[in-house]
Design an enzyme around this catalytic site. Structure first.
Site, PDB file in Angstrom:
ATOM      1  N   PRO A   1      25.959  33.205  42.660  1.00 49.36           N
ATOM      2  CA  PRO A   1      26.227  33.577  44.060  1.00 49.36           C
ATOM      3  C   PRO A   1      26.611  32.381  44.916  1.00 49.36           C
ATOM      4  CG  PRO A   1      24.137  34.501  43.299  1.00 49.36           C
ATOM      5  CD  PRO A   1      24.581  33.502  42.270  1.00 49.36           C
TER       6      PRO A   1
ATOM      7  N   ARG B   1      44.122  40.587  32.445  1.00 46.13           N
ATOM      8  CA  ARG B   1      45.297  41.316  32.949  1.00 46.13           C
ATOM      9  C   ARG B   1      46.453  40.392  33.271  1.00 46.13           C
ATOM     10  NH1 ARG B   1      44.956  46.271  34.864  1.00 46.13           N
ATOM     11  NH2 ARG B   1      46.431  45.808  36.537  1.00 46.13           N
TER      12      ARG B   1
ATOM     13  N   ASP C   1      50.616  44.555  41.271  1.00 45.42           N
ATOM     14  CA  ASP C   1      49.229  44.844  41.626  1.00 45.42           C
ATOM     15  C   ASP C   1      49.011  44.534  43.094  1.00 45.42           C
ATOM     16  OD1 ASP C   1      46.911  44.060  38.875  1.00 45.42           O
ATOM     17  OD2 ASP C   1      47.823  45.906  39.609  1.00 45.42           O
TER      18      ASP C   1
END
Ligand code: 4FV
Length: 257
Positions: A87, A152, A167
């Site tokens: 995080p 991808r 995209d």
């Protein structure tokens, strides 16, 4: 493209590595993705990977030695970009995904417990990446998110390469709405333009929809989106229609009072 993942829960990755896009990319040799058990790099009988935090406080901390051993063994010979999912990291977005894909050799470190000993960051990590401002129980799901997003970008992995190029976010805008059969769903019909076969009109309609969706849902993206003069005119018209101020560069709009 090679991605190696280090975790104390390698069993979490089985289906992910065998299924869908990532599964096929590995099968077709377009990507090498392997999972490594951190416990294989421990040197005590209990294969322990965590201990109590210095300074007290709840929870356990992952000890440094197994991580240093793992990273140095796997990244021996250099070349691997060592990424700790945490995080505290830089937020993962489309630009960062493409940057990581260009590195071609990633070593992903999946933390657990309260986190990893700070010396791991200092001695064995090139970059920290976060998938969002929330706390998970482990870095494994973030590693899967990153691996899927990066895969991808690898030529040939996504059948229709242009669907990657097109995209959303690549263009800096949200996506336009998609429709398929049946033509009518509970009284809601497909927009006529999509049935017109008129490609220029369809493209213009999709562009306008993407601009409108972005202005409505993610005006913050407009500050960095690649907009041409036609887009700006279109945006001004949409903003007037929906009673929104256009976001000043870098600021987000407030509804016109
Ligand atoms: C996280 C995130 C995340 C923090 C403590 C694992 C957990 C535990 N990683 N983006 N958000 N990690 O919550 O990447 O060790």
């Amino acid at each position: 493209m090679r991605i190696r993942i280090v975790t104390i829960f390698p069993e979490l990755f089985g289906p992910f590595l065998e299924t869908s896009l990532v599964g096929r990319a590995r099968q077709e040799g377009l990507m090498e993705i392997t999972v490594h058990d951190l416990r294989d790099f421990t040197d005590d009988a209990h294969k322990s990977v965590d201990d109590e935090p210095y300074g007290g406080g709840g929870g356990m901390v992952m000890t440094a030695p197994p991580w240093l051993a793992a990273v140095r063994a796997l990244a021996a010979g250099g070349g691997a970009w060592r990424v700790l999912l945490s995080p505290q990291g830089r937020r993962l977005d489309d630009a960062k995904v493409r940057e990581l894909a260009a590195r071609d050799d990633l070593l992903l470190l999946c933390g657990r417990y309260e986190g990893v000993d700070e010396r791991v960051r200092r001695l064995a990590v090139d970059e920290e990446i976060s998938i969002g401002d929330f706390v998970l129980s482990g870095g494994e799901l973030p590693a899967m998110v990153l691996a899927e997003a990066v895969s991808r970008q690898v030529p040939g992995v996504v059948g229709l390469q242009d669907s990657v190029v097109n995209d959303s976010f690549r263009r800096g805008l949200l996506d336009y709405p998609h429709y398929t059969r049946p033509r009518e769903v509970e009284g809601h019909a497909v927009p006529a333009v999509l049935l017109s076969g008129h490609h220029a009109k369809i493209e213009a309609w999709r562009r306008r929809q993407a601009l409108a969706a972005t202005l409505e849902k993610r005006p913050d993206l407009l500050a960095t989106a690649a907009l041409d003069a036609r887009d700006r005119r279109e945006l001004a018209a949409i903003a007037a229609e929906i009673g929104r101020e256009l976001p000043l560069a870098g600021g987000d709009p407030s509804p016109r009072t």
